[in-house]
Design an enzyme around this catalytic site. Structure first.
Site, mmCIF file in Angstrom:
data_model
loop_
_atom_site.group_PDB
_atom_site.id
_atom_site.type_symbol
_atom_site.label_atom_id
_atom_site.label_comp_id
_atom_site.label_asym_id
_atom_site.label_seq_id
_atom_site.Cartn_x
_atom_site.Cartn_y
_atom_site.Cartn_z
ATOM 1 N N LYS A 15 0.835 -1.211 0.000
ATOM 2 C CA LYS A 15 0.000 0.000 0.000
ATOM 3 C C LYS A 15 0.865 1.254 0.000
ATOM 4 C CE LYS A 15 -1.895 -1.111 3.979
ATOM 5 N NZ LYS A 15 -1.192 -2.373 4.270
ATOM 6 N N ARG A 90 -9.407 1.004 8.989
ATOM 7 C CA ARG A 90 -8.844 -0.303 9.287
ATOM 8 C C ARG A 90 -9.790 -1.151 10.133
ATOM 9 N NH1 ARG A 90 -3.166 0.251 8.967
ATOM 10 N NH2 ARG A 90 -2.057 -1.588 9.655
ATOM 11 N N ARG A 129 12.039 -5.998 4.584
ATOM 12 C CA ARG A 129 11.790 -4.549 4.383
ATOM 13 C C ARG A 129 12.808 -3.734 5.186
ATOM 14 N NH1 ARG A 129 6.024 -1.866 5.322
ATOM 15 N NH2 ARG A 129 6.154 -2.976 7.313
ATOM 16 N N ARG A 157 11.836 -1.848 10.674
ATOM 17 C CA ARG A 157 10.749 -1.443 11.567
ATOM 18 C C ARG A 157 10.615 -2.435 12.713
ATOM 19 N NH1 ARG A 157 5.428 0.178 8.095
ATOM 20 N NH2 ARG A 157 4.385 -1.068 9.678
ATOM 21 N N ARG A 168 -0.044 -8.955 13.399
ATOM 22 C CA ARG A 168 -0.636 -7.948 12.500
ATOM 23 C C ARG A 168 -1.526 -8.613 11.454
ATOM 24 N NH1 ARG A 168 4.612 -5.281 10.496
ATOM 25 N NH2 ARG A 168 3.272 -4.085 9.111
HETATM 26 P P1 AP5 Z 1 4.972 -1.597 1.764
HETATM 27 O O1 AP5 Z 1 4.617 -0.757 0.593
HETATM 28 O O2 AP5 Z 1 5.815 -1.021 2.849
HETATM 29 O O3 AP5 Z 1 3.648 -2.306 2.348
HETATM 30 P P2 AP5 Z 1 2.410 -1.710 3.144
HETATM 31 O O4 AP5 Z 1 1.199 -2.394 2.599
HETATM 32 O O5 AP5 Z 1 2.424 -0.228 3.152
HETATM 33 O O6 AP5 Z 1 2.764 -2.337 4.555
HETATM 34 P P3 AP5 Z 1 2.766 -1.753 6.024
HETATM 35 O O7 AP5 Z 1 3.467 -2.813 6.844
HETATM 36 O O8 AP5 Z 1 3.299 -0.372 6.100
HETATM 37 O O9 AP5 Z 1 1.268 -1.770 6.325
HETATM 38 P P4 AP5 Z 1 0.608 -1.909 7.662
HETATM 39 O O10 AP5 Z 1 -0.792 -1.750 7.225
HETATM 40 O O11 AP5 Z 1 0.847 -3.114 8.484
HETATM 41 O O12 AP5 Z 1 1.335 -0.793 8.548
HETATM 42 P P5 AP5 Z 1 0.917 0.658 8.959
HETATM 43 O O13 AP5 Z 1 2.133 1.485 8.897
HETATM 44 O O14 AP5 Z 1 -0.298 1.108 8.226
HETATM 45 O O15 AP5 Z 1 5.691 -2.931 1.190
HETATM 46 C C1 AP5 Z 1 6.146 -3.946 2.070
HETATM 47 C C2 AP5 Z 1 7.496 -4.474 1.578
HETATM 48 O O16 AP5 Z 1 7.293 -5.154 0.335
HETATM 49 C C3 AP5 Z 1 8.537 -3.381 1.288
HETATM 50 O O17 AP5 Z 1 9.806 -3.862 1.636
HETATM 51 C C4 AP5 Z 1 8.431 -3.143 -0.237
HETATM 52 O O18 AP5 Z 1 9.660 -2.706 -0.793
HETATM 53 C C5 AP5 Z 1 8.057 -4.549 -0.717
HETATM 54 N N1 AP5 Z 1 7.230 -4.544 -1.923
HETATM 55 C C6 AP5 Z 1 6.299 -3.615 -2.286
HETATM 56 N N2 AP5 Z 1 5.727 -3.961 -3.446
HETATM 57 C C7 AP5 Z 1 6.265 -5.159 -3.813
HETATM 58 C C8 AP5 Z 1 6.060 -6.040 -4.900
HETATM 59 N N3 AP5 Z 1 5.174 -5.783 -5.856
HETATM 60 N N4 AP5 Z 1 6.793 -7.208 -4.940
HETATM 61 C C9 AP5 Z 1 7.685 -7.498 -3.957
HETATM 62 N N5 AP5 Z 1 7.929 -6.683 -2.901
HETATM 63 C C10 AP5 Z 1 7.220 -5.529 -2.819
HETATM 64 O O19 AP5 Z 1 0.461 0.434 10.484
HETATM 65 C C11 AP5 Z 1 1.359 0.086 11.502
HETATM 66 C C12 AP5 Z 1 0.626 0.007 12.826
HETATM 67 O O20 AP5 Z 1 0.047 1.304 13.155
HETATM 68 C C13 AP5 Z 1 -0.564 -0.950 12.891
HETATM 69 O O21 AP5 Z 1 -0.165 -2.278 13.169
HETATM 70 C C14 AP5 Z 1 -1.420 -0.324 14.002
HETATM 71 O O22 AP5 Z 1 -0.923 -0.653 15.277
HETATM 72 C C15 AP5 Z 1 -1.225 1.166 13.781
HETATM 73 N N6 AP5 Z 1 -2.242 1.744 12.879
HETATM 74 C C16 AP5 Z 1 -2.019 2.294 11.639
HETATM 75 N N7 AP5 Z 1 -3.178 2.725 11.095
HETATM 76 C C17 AP5 Z 1 -4.155 2.451 12.004
HETATM 77 C C18 AP5 Z 1 -5.565 2.622 12.002
HETATM 78 N N8 AP5 Z 1 -6.219 3.166 10.941
HETATM 79 N N9 AP5 Z 1 -6.259 2.224 13.095
HETATM 80 C C19 AP5 Z 1 -5.627 1.674 14.156
HETATM 81 N N10 AP5 Z 1 -4.292 1.457 14.208
HETATM 82 C C20 AP5 Z 1 -3.565 1.831 13.146
#
Ligand code: AP5
Length: 212
Positions: A15, A90, A129, A157, A168
């Site tokens: 994402k 979410r 990552r 991270r 997660r």
């Molecule tokens: P990346 O693009 O980083 O993936 P992502 O989907 O953004 O993953 P995140 O881990 O950031 O999402 P998340 O939803 O768990 O975390 P968030 O920060 O929102 O890609 C991942 C890896 O794959 C990278 O290394 C990239 O290079 C690689 N890649 C990308 N595309 C590829 C491809 N096509 N092929 C191969 N490799 C590829 O949330 C973190 C925490 O914050 C949550 O756990 C929660 O505690 C809190 N939080 C955040 N938002 C909320 C909310 N709305 N409500 C409550 N708690 C929340």
């Protein structure tokens, strides 16, 4: 008027990778609740202290707190021409609060982009990552390698440890996945297969299905 976009998908589905590029090319803000929480954690703010336990355990920050932060952000001037929400909503209550907040302004989400990647691939991706602490750029040691000259300064991270990734994923399947059906009912959902292709190809797939 640009689009109001929601990015959906499991942790590590890509994402953030796609949202950063979409935001640059569409010239609209990329709003990641995860980035907002991590920035506050790093800076040791009261919000950072409040959310630390949730992030470290792979659970969700409470809905009302998260929604208040997003509502505040969406009222800033740079959101007037659209935006990309990444990691929000979410949970169903968050999705419903977002719909109600936007309806109060005569607005709605135009499209929810669901990037679909199987769990087995997620675990592999997240363990590899790394990000650049200076620029925030995200790389992958296996699939999207960083330039050699910055390799030494890259960081991992805290919540990408295998046990937290499992937590997660469980939170995702239990609490976040039902939002896919919510946006489908609203006629706003587009599905994009997110595996077996690099970020460039996935980006093309997204452009193909975005409303013109
Ligand atoms: P990346 O693009 O980083 O993936 P992502 O989907 O953004 O993953 P995140 O881990 O950031 O999402 P998340 O939803 O768990 O975390 P968030 O920060 O929102 O890609 C991942 C890896 O794959 C990278 O290394 C990239 O290079 C690689 N890649 C990308 N595309 C590829 C491809 N096509 N092929 C191969 N490799 C590829 O949330 C973190 C925490 O914050 C949550 O756990 C929660 O505690 C809190 N939080 C955040 N938002 C909320 C909310 N709305 N409500 C409550 N708690 C929340």
């Amino acid at each position: 008027m640009g689009l109001r976009i929601v990015m959906l998908g499991a942790p590590g589905a890509g994402k953030g990778t796609q949202a950063v590029r979409m935001a640059q090319e569409m010239a609209i803000p990329h709003i990641s609740t995860g980035d907002i929480f991590r920035k506050n954690l790093r800076e040791g703010t009261p919000l950072g202290k409040q959310v630390q336990g949730y992030l470290n355990s792979g659970g969700l920050v409470p809905d009302q707190l998260t929604c208040d932060i997003v509502a505040d952000r969406l009222q800033q001037a740079d959101c007037a021409n659209g935006y990309i929400l990444d990691g929000f909503p979410r949970s169903l209550p968050q999705a419903e609060m977002l719909t109600a907040f936007l309806a109060g302004r005569g607005e709605k989400i135009d499209v929810a982009v669901n990037i679909d990647v199987p769990d087995s691939e997620i675990v592999e991706r997240l363990s590899a990552r790394r990000s650049d602490p200076d620029t925030g750029a995200v790389y992958n040691l296996k699939f999207n390698p960083p330039p050699a000259e910055i390799a030494d300064k890259l960081i991992q991270r805290d919540d990408d440890k295998p046990e937290t990734v499992q937590a997660r994923l469980q939170t995702y399947h239990e609490t976040t996945e039902p939002i896919i059906a919510y946006y489908e009912k609203q006629g706003a959902l587009v599905n994009v297969p997110g595996s077996n292709a690099g970020p460039d190809e996935i980006y093309k797939r997204i452009l193909d299905v975005l409303p013109k």
